[in-house]
Design an enzyme around this catalytic site. Structure first.
Site, PDB file in Angstrom:
ATOM      1  N   LYS A  46     -48.022 -36.128  23.309  1.00  0.00           N
ATOM      2  CA  LYS A  46     -48.312 -37.211  22.232  1.00  0.00           C
ATOM      3  C   LYS A  46     -49.705 -37.367  22.204  1.00  0.00           C
ATOM      4  O   LYS A  46     -50.421 -36.316  22.136  1.00  0.00           O
ATOM      5  CB  LYS A  46     -47.602 -38.547  22.862  1.00  0.00           C
ATOM      6  CG  LYS A  46     -45.893 -38.390  23.080  1.00  0.00           C
ATOM      7  CD  LYS A  46     -45.403 -39.774  23.208  1.00  0.00           C
ATOM      8  CE  LYS A  46     -43.899 -39.338  23.614  1.00  0.00           C
ATOM      9  NZ  LYS A  46     -42.825 -40.279  23.760  1.00  0.00           N
ATOM     10  N   HIS A  74     -39.664 -36.317  15.513  1.00  0.00           N
ATOM     11  CA  HIS A  74     -39.570 -37.228  16.729  1.00  0.00           C
ATOM     12  C   HIS A  74     -39.443 -38.825  16.368  1.00  0.00           C
ATOM     13  O   HIS A  74     -39.881 -38.834  15.313  1.00  0.00           O
ATOM     14  CB  HIS A  74     -40.918 -36.932  17.628  1.00  0.00           C
ATOM     15  CG  HIS A  74     -40.851 -37.782  18.786  1.00  0.00           C
ATOM     16  ND1 HIS A  74     -41.118 -39.368  19.018  1.00  0.00           N
ATOM     17  CD2 HIS A  74     -40.685 -37.207  20.193  1.00  0.00           C
ATOM     18  CE1 HIS A  74     -40.852 -39.454  20.108  1.00  0.00           C
ATOM     19  NE2 HIS A  74     -40.950 -38.309  20.985  1.00  0.00           N
ATOM     20  N   ASN A 104     -44.419 -33.212  25.914  1.00  0.00           N
ATOM     21  CA  ASN A 104     -44.713 -33.723  24.668  1.00  0.00           C
ATOM     22  C   ASN A 104     -46.008 -34.431  24.967  1.00  0.00           C
ATOM     23  O   ASN A 104     -45.687 -35.522  25.439  1.00  0.00           O
ATOM     24  CB  ASN A 104     -43.873 -34.595  23.877  1.00  0.00           C
ATOM     25  CG  ASN A 104     -44.262 -35.215  22.847  1.00  0.00           C
ATOM     26  OD1 ASN A 104     -45.287 -34.946  22.146  1.00  0.00           O
ATOM     27  ND2 ASN A 104     -43.388 -35.998  22.091  1.00  0.00           N
ATOM     28  N   GLU A 153     -32.993 -37.707  22.198  1.00  0.00           N
ATOM     29  CA  GLU A 153     -33.687 -38.696  22.827  1.00  0.00           C
ATOM     30  C   GLU A 153     -33.371 -40.290  22.457  1.00  0.00           C
ATOM     31  O   GLU A 153     -33.878 -40.463  21.265  1.00  0.00           O
ATOM     32  CB  GLU A 153     -35.346 -38.380  22.398  1.00  0.00           C
ATOM     33  CG  GLU A 153     -35.763 -36.976  22.793  1.00  0.00           C
ATOM     34  CD  GLU A 153     -37.547 -36.993  22.857  1.00  0.00           C
ATOM     35  OE1 GLU A 153     -37.962 -36.552  23.838  1.00  0.00           O
ATOM     36  OE2 GLU A 153     -37.828 -37.331  21.792  1.00  0.00           O
ATOM     37  N   GLY A 199     -40.349 -43.570  26.846  1.00  0.00           N
ATOM     38  CA  GLY A 199     -41.609 -44.620  27.323  1.00  0.00           C
ATOM     39  C   GLY A 199     -41.083 -45.913  27.765  1.00  0.00           C
ATOM     40  O   GLY A 199     -42.067 -46.829  28.184  1.00  0.00           O
ATOM     41  N   GLU A 241     -40.789 -41.158  17.062  1.00  0.00           N
ATOM     42  CA  GLU A 241     -42.065 -42.115  16.533  1.00  0.00           C
ATOM     43  C   GLU A 241     -42.521 -41.716  15.272  1.00  0.00           C
ATOM     44  O   GLU A 241     -42.953 -42.464  14.735  1.00  0.00           O
ATOM     45  CB  GLU A 241     -43.154 -41.754  17.695  1.00  0.00           C
ATOM     46  CG  GLU A 241     -42.587 -42.547  19.134  1.00  0.00           C
ATOM     47  CD  GLU A 241     -43.308 -41.646  20.221  1.00  0.00           C
ATOM     48  OE1 GLU A 241     -44.212 -40.992  20.191  1.00  0.00           O
ATOM     49  OE2 GLU A 241     -42.788 -42.216  21.536  1.00  0.00           O
ATOM     50  N   SER A 281     -37.794 -40.981  29.292  1.00  0.00           N
ATOM     51  CA  SER A 281     -38.123 -41.200  30.814  1.00  0.00           C
ATOM     52  C   SER A 281     -37.636 -40.411  32.023  1.00  0.00           C
ATOM     53  O   SER A 281     -37.169 -40.677  32.869  1.00  0.00           O
ATOM     54  CB  SER A 281     -37.618 -42.647  31.254  1.00  0.00           C
ATOM     55  OG  SER A 281     -38.385 -43.366  30.395  1.00  0.00           O
TER      56      SER A 281
HETATM   57  P1  13P Z   1     -41.074 -40.201  27.774  1.00  0.00           P
HETATM   58  O1  13P Z   1     -40.725 -39.347  28.699  1.00  0.00           O
HETATM   59  O2  13P Z   1     -42.772 -40.795  28.037  1.00  0.00           O
HETATM   60  O3  13P Z   1     -39.995 -41.310  27.852  1.00  0.00           O
HETATM   61  O4  13P Z   1     -41.181 -39.710  26.449  1.00  0.00           O
HETATM   62  C1  13P Z   1     -39.941 -38.960  26.099  1.00  0.00           C
HETATM   63  C2  13P Z   1     -40.480 -38.332  24.734  1.00  0.00           C
HETATM   64  O5  13P Z   1     -40.483 -38.943  23.775  1.00  0.00           O
HETATM   65  C3  13P Z   1     -40.616 -37.033  24.355  1.00  0.00           C
HETATM   66  O6  13P Z   1     -40.676 -36.228  23.180  1.00  0.00           O
END
Ligand code: 13P
Length: 250
Positions: free
Chosen positions: A11, A95, A9, A167, A173, A97, A212
């Site tokens: 982002k 997601h 992803n 997640e 992150g 976010e 992560s």
């Molecule tokens: P990270 O791997 O940067 O923690 O992000 C995970 C994520 O949100 C994947 O959708």
């Protein structure tokens, strides 16, 4: 046997130049990935480049979001049919976010899942609790609510045609990965929850872990019985790190 699936992803990261470089790097090493399915979920504006570069390779691609509407006067939105026009296979739905920063609730996420599925895209449904929810002991309640919103509305068999990514929000992150045991516990819970409705779907649906995950911790997470892959943020932006996670999946 569930085929492992590793998806990046990206982002809101990258440029045309860095996208090309990243894809060149992935294509150079993809032959060493033996059994895992590999996909990248790119920003909308780079999907044309991704499609041009990845067509005919074993790597699939997709988007990170879509509109719940099919077409019309929805300024700034992107329809499922447009993603299919660029041969996307996957689309991330719900997601954390999007849930926390853009107010997407279970109802909207379910509508997005429905339109994605109906159009022929494979939704990757993201679920997971915040740190506050984990500390309150309501992780299972939150994950059950998020999954039931889709499963009870659309049916277990429709859910089974997608992928679920667990997640934990506190692990995204932050570098604070869930331990393999913590992740496995929630994955096993998700499978039990689905089994109450449909044992076949429960056995076959692929459950990714996200938060992560990186080259150093992927193998131990992926070794857990109910973890069938990963949804990778930061570590998917470097070809060697992402490939190393893909190789760990098999
Ligand atoms: P990270 O791997 O940067 O923690 O992000 C995970 C994520 O949100 C994947 O959708």
């Amino acid at each position: 046997m569930r085929q492992p699936i590793i998806a990046g992803n990206w982002k809101m990261n990258g440029s045309r130049a860095s996208t090309k470089e990243l894809l060149d790097g992935l294509m150079a090493g993809i032959d060493e990935v033996k059994t895992a399915e590999v996909a990248v979920c790119a920003p909308f504006v780079y999907l044309a480049e991704v499609r041009a570069q990845l067509s005919g390779t074993p790597i699939f691609w997709g988007a990170q979001n879509l509109s719940h509407e099919e077409k019309g006067a929805f300024t700034g939105e992107i329809a499922a049919s447009m993603l299919l026009d660029f041969d996307c296979k996957y689309v991330i739905v719900g997601h954390s976010e999007r849930r926390s920063l853009y107010g997407e609730d279970d109802n909207l996420v379910t509508k997005k899942y429905a339109v994605a599925h109906r159009s022929g895209l494979t939704p990757i449904l993201c679920v997971g609790e915040t740190l506050e929810e984990r500390e309150k002991g309501v992780t299972e309640d939150v994950v059950a609510r998020q999954i039931n919103a889709v499963m009870n509305t659309l049916g277990a068999s429709v859910l089974g045609e997608g992928v679920i990514a667990y997640e934990p929000v506190w692990a995204i992150g932050t570098g604070m990965t869930a331990t393999p045991e913590q992740a496995q516990e929630v994955h096993a819970f998700i499978r039990r929850l689905i089994a109450e409705k449909d044992a076949h779907v429960s056995d076959n649906i692929r459950l990714q872990y996200g938060g992560s995950m990186n080259a150093g911790n992927a193998a131990e997470l992926l070794a857990m019985e109910d973890i069938d892959g990963g949804l990778i943020g930061g570590a998917s932006l470097k070809a060697e790190d992402f490939l190393s996670i893909c190789r760990a999946a098999g």
